[in-house]
Design a protein around this motif. Structure first.
Motif, PDB file in Angstrom:
ATOM      1  N   TYR A  75     -12.404  98.587 108.593  1.00 28.79           N
ATOM      2  CA  TYR A  75     -13.523  97.699 108.922  1.00 28.79           C
ATOM      3  C   TYR A  75     -14.617  97.799 107.869  1.00 28.79           C
ATOM      4  O   TYR A  75     -15.213  96.789 107.469  1.00 28.79           O
ATOM      5  CB  TYR A  75     -14.072  98.065 110.297  1.00 28.79           C
ATOM      6  N   ALA A  76     -14.876  99.015 107.407  1.00 29.95           N
ATOM      7  CA  ALA A  76     -15.889  99.185 106.356  1.00 29.95           C
ATOM      8  C   ALA A  76     -15.452  98.519 105.054  1.00 29.95           C
ATOM      9  O   ALA A  76     -16.283  97.986 104.299  1.00 29.95           O
ATOM     10  CB  ALA A  76     -16.156 100.671 106.125  1.00 29.95           C
ATOM     11  N   MET A  77     -14.142  98.518 104.789  1.00 33.14           N
ATOM     12  CA  MET A  77     -13.635  97.910 103.561  1.00 33.14           C
ATOM     13  C   MET A  77     -13.726  96.397 103.571  1.00 33.14           C
ATOM     14  O   MET A  77     -13.626  95.760 102.505  1.00 33.14           O
ATOM     15  CB  MET A  77     -12.186  98.350 103.319  1.00 33.14           C
ATOM     16  N   LEU A  78     -13.903  95.788 104.752  1.00 38.85           N
ATOM     17  CA  LEU A  78     -14.045  94.336 104.799  1.00 38.85           C
ATOM     18  C   LEU A  78     -15.277  93.864 104.031  1.00 38.85           C
ATOM     19  O   LEU A  78     -15.311  92.731 103.548  1.00 38.85           O
ATOM     20  CB  LEU A  78     -14.138  93.854 106.255  1.00 38.85           C
ATOM     21  N   GLY A  79     -16.285  94.722 103.949  1.00 42.26           N
ATOM     22  CA  GLY A  79     -17.498  94.364 103.216  1.00 42.26           C
ATOM     23  C   GLY A  79     -17.376  94.524 101.717  1.00 42.26           C
ATOM     24  O   GLY A  79     -18.319  94.207 100.988  1.00 42.26           O
ATOM     25  N   LEU A  80     -16.240  95.027 101.240  1.00 41.99           N
ATOM     26  CA  LEU A  80     -16.021  95.209  99.810  1.00 41.99           C
ATOM     27  C   LEU A  80     -15.257  94.027  99.227  1.00 41.99           C
ATOM     28  O   LEU A  80     -14.465  93.391  99.924  1.00 41.99           O
ATOM     29  CB  LEU A  80     -15.239  96.503  99.549  1.00 41.99           C
ATOM     30  N   SER A  81     -15.501  93.758  97.974  1.00 44.11           N
ATOM     31  CA  SER A  81     -14.779  92.686  97.297  1.00 44.11           C
ATOM     32  C   SER A  81     -13.309  93.070  97.149  1.00 44.11           C
ATOM     33  O   SER A  81     -13.007  94.178  96.702  1.00 44.11           O
ATOM     34  CB  SER A  81     -15.392  92.430  95.915  1.00 44.11           C
ATOM     35  N   PRO A  82     -12.375  92.179  97.521  1.00 40.70           N
ATOM     36  CA  PRO A  82     -10.950  92.509  97.403  1.00 40.70           C
ATOM     37  C   PRO A  82     -10.528  92.866  95.985  1.00 40.70           C
ATOM     38  O   PRO A  82      -9.564  93.615  95.788  1.00 40.70           O
ATOM     39  CB  PRO A  82     -10.250  91.238  97.891  1.00 40.70           C
ATOM     40  N   SER A  83     -11.238  92.349  94.999  1.00 40.09           N
ATOM     41  CA  SER A  83     -10.895  92.633  93.603  1.00 40.09           C
ATOM     42  C   SER A  83     -11.831  93.663  92.972  1.00 40.09           C
ATOM     43  O   SER A  83     -11.767  93.899  91.767  1.00 40.09           O
ATOM     44  CB  SER A  83     -10.929  91.344  92.785  1.00 40.09           C
ATOM     45  N   GLY A  84     -12.705  94.275  93.774  1.00 43.31           N
ATOM     46  CA  GLY A  84     -13.658  95.236  93.247  1.00 43.31           C
ATOM     47  C   GLY A  84     -13.051  96.593  92.986  1.00 43.31           C
ATOM     48  O   GLY A  84     -11.962  96.933  93.473  1.00 43.31           O
ATOM     49  N   ALA A  85     -13.786  97.402  92.215  1.00 40.63           N
ATOM     50  CA  ALA A  85     -13.295  98.729  91.835  1.00 40.63           C
ATOM     51  C   ALA A  85     -13.219  99.661  93.041  1.00 40.63           C
ATOM     52  O   ALA A  85     -12.272 100.444  93.167  1.00 40.63           O
ATOM     53  CB  ALA A  85     -14.202  99.330  90.758  1.00 40.63           C
ATOM     54  N   MET A  86     -14.199  99.577  93.951  1.00 38.59           N
ATOM     55  CA  MET A  86     -14.206 100.457  95.117  1.00 38.59           C
ATOM     56  C   MET A  86     -13.015 100.177  96.030  1.00 38.59           C
ATOM     57  O   MET A  86     -12.346 101.103  96.504  1.00 38.59           O
ATOM     58  CB  MET A  86     -15.512 100.291  95.887  1.00 38.59           C
ATOM     59  N   ARG A  87     -12.737  98.909  96.281  1.00 38.06           N
ATOM     60  CA  ARG A  87     -11.598  98.538  97.131  1.00 38.06           C
ATOM     61  C   ARG A  87     -10.288  99.000  96.486  1.00 38.06           C
ATOM     62  O   ARG A  87      -9.408  99.538  97.172  1.00 38.06           O
ATOM     63  CB  ARG A  87     -11.593  97.024  97.318  1.00 38.06           C
ATOM     64  N   ALA A  88     -10.158  98.809  95.184  1.00 36.74           N
ATOM     65  CA  ALA A  88      -8.946  99.242  94.492  1.00 36.74           C
ATOM     66  C   ALA A  88      -8.795 100.758  94.545  1.00 36.74           C
ATOM     67  O   ALA A  88      -7.680 101.279  94.696  1.00 36.74           O
ATOM     68  CB  ALA A  88      -8.973  98.759  93.040  1.00 36.74           C
ATOM     69  N   THR A  89      -9.922 101.472  94.439  1.00 43.09           N
ATOM     70  CA  THR A  89      -9.875 102.931  94.490  1.00 43.09           C
ATOM     71  C   THR A  89      -9.438 103.427  95.861  1.00 43.09           C
ATOM     72  O   THR A  89      -8.603 104.338  95.971  1.00 43.09           O
ATOM     73  CB  THR A  89     -11.255 103.519  94.140  1.00 43.09           C
ATOM     74  N   VAL A  90      -9.986 102.823  96.922  1.00 45.84           N
ATOM     75  CA  VAL A  90      -9.617 103.228  98.280  1.00 45.84           C
ATOM     76  C   VAL A  90      -8.150 102.921  98.546  1.00 45.84           C
ATOM     77  O   VAL A  90      -7.423 103.734  99.135  1.00 45.84           O
ATOM     78  CB  VAL A  90     -10.518 102.535  99.306  1.00 45.84           C
ATOM     79  N   ASP A  91      -7.687 101.758  98.112  1.00 48.89           N
ATOM     80  CA  ASP A  91      -6.280 101.394  98.310  1.00 48.89           C
ATOM     81  C   ASP A  91      -5.357 102.361  97.579  1.00 48.89           C
ATOM     82  O   ASP A  91      -4.341 102.812  98.128  1.00 48.89           O
ATOM     83  CB  ASP A  91      -6.031  99.966  97.816  1.00 48.89           C
TER      84      ASP A  91
END
Length: 301
Positions: free
Chosen positions: A99-115
């Motif tokens: 749910y917290a990741m929904l606020g992140l850009s799908p192509s952003g560095a933070m989302r890629a790092t978490v994935d």
């Protein structure tokens, strides 16, 4: 030859080539089929079959009947309790991370790092994970020494729980959370923004959207992920074997004891019966998982 007949002949050639290509397409599945046969189907058949024979190769029901032994039933109960507890904790925390990741850009560095981290940590288990917890939270681990010397807190005042059943909870949760992120995030991302916009347009609230639309829609996917986490915890062996060197509190350790213990000589085939019990439990869980996944796929499509 007429123009129509020549056109039909030319059109039939590509069709035959396509049929020929399709007839050879199954060859691409051969490596995967061989892998499944050698590393999944064959060991399963051998495990099930060995449970119905004694050490001399004679057919017997003794090994299967041993599944009703109180010690074995307690091991299955401990495995179910440990798997259910860590699955619920991992599912709830993992869903909150999604749910917290929904606020992140799908192509952003933070989302890629978490994935990427979730993909790695979900497979980080066995001896490596056990060593990591021993080095950090063992009797002389970094965190243990820091708490004892700096704050006067002794986390092992009532016993070294890390090497017993309670000590398996944290390591199991460690890989259950990222596994939940991997399996549940696609479902959460598939929620259509138009649904939230329509809810607001009709006078609804954000909380009302989640109570009446979001949670009911996501419930099948959440339950399916929860079952997958349960199956993962129930079948986990290496981490428990590395931490709990004494005792056989859960089924995988019971299987190890049946194969290696010097006190149960002649009962090696009991491991096959225990494996059969595990296969039945995991099979039922994965059957329920497939049923729920089909229901969840109705709206995801």
């Amino acid at each position: 030859m007429t123009l129509a007949s020549s056109t039909d002949a030319g059109a039939s050639l590509p069709a035959s080539r396509r049929r020929s290509a399709r007839s050879w397409a199954w060859l691409g599945l051969v490596p995967f089929a061989v892998y499944v046969l050698v590393f999944l189907a064959l060991p399963t058949v051998l495990a099930i079959g060995s449970g119905f024979f004694d050490s001399d190769g004679g057919f017997t029901w003794t090994n299967v009947a041993a599944l009703g032994d109180p010690v074995v039933l307690k091991a299955f109960g401990n495995s179910a309790w440990l798997s259910a507890l860590t699955a619920v904790i991992g599912a709830v925390i993992g869903a909150l991370v999604c749910y917290a990741m929904l606020g992140l850009s799908p192509s952003g560095a933070m989302r890629a790092t978490v994935d990427a981290a979730s993909g790695v940590l979900a497979q980080f288990g066995g001896v490596m994970l056990a060593f990591a917890f021993i080095a950090t939270m063992g009797v002389q681990g970094i965190i243990t020494v820091l708490l004892r010397e700096s704050l006067g807190i002794n986390i092992y005042e009532n016993g070294t729980w890390l090497y017993d059943m309670p000590g398996l909870i944290l390591p199991y949760v460690f890989f259950q959370i990222p596994l939940m992120v991997i399996t549940f995030m696609p479902s959460l991302s598939a929620l259509k923004p138009q649904w939230a916009e329509a809810n607001l347009t009709l006078g609804g609230t954000r909380a009302g959207f989640w109570l009446r639309i979001g949670i009911p829609v996501l419930a099948p996917s959440f339950l399916a992920s929860l079952l997958l986490l349960f199956a993962s915890g129930f079948s986990s062996y290496a981490t428990a074997a590395a931490l709990a060197s004494q005792g056989s509190q859960i089924v995988p350790l019971q299987i190890r004891a049946a194969l290696t213990s010097e006190t149960v000589l002649g009962r090696e085939n009991l491991a096959g019966a225990l494996a059969l019990g595990m296969i039945v439990v995991v099979g039922v869980v994965m059957w329920l998982y497939s049923l729920i996944q089909r229901r969840a796929a109705r709206w995801q499509g």
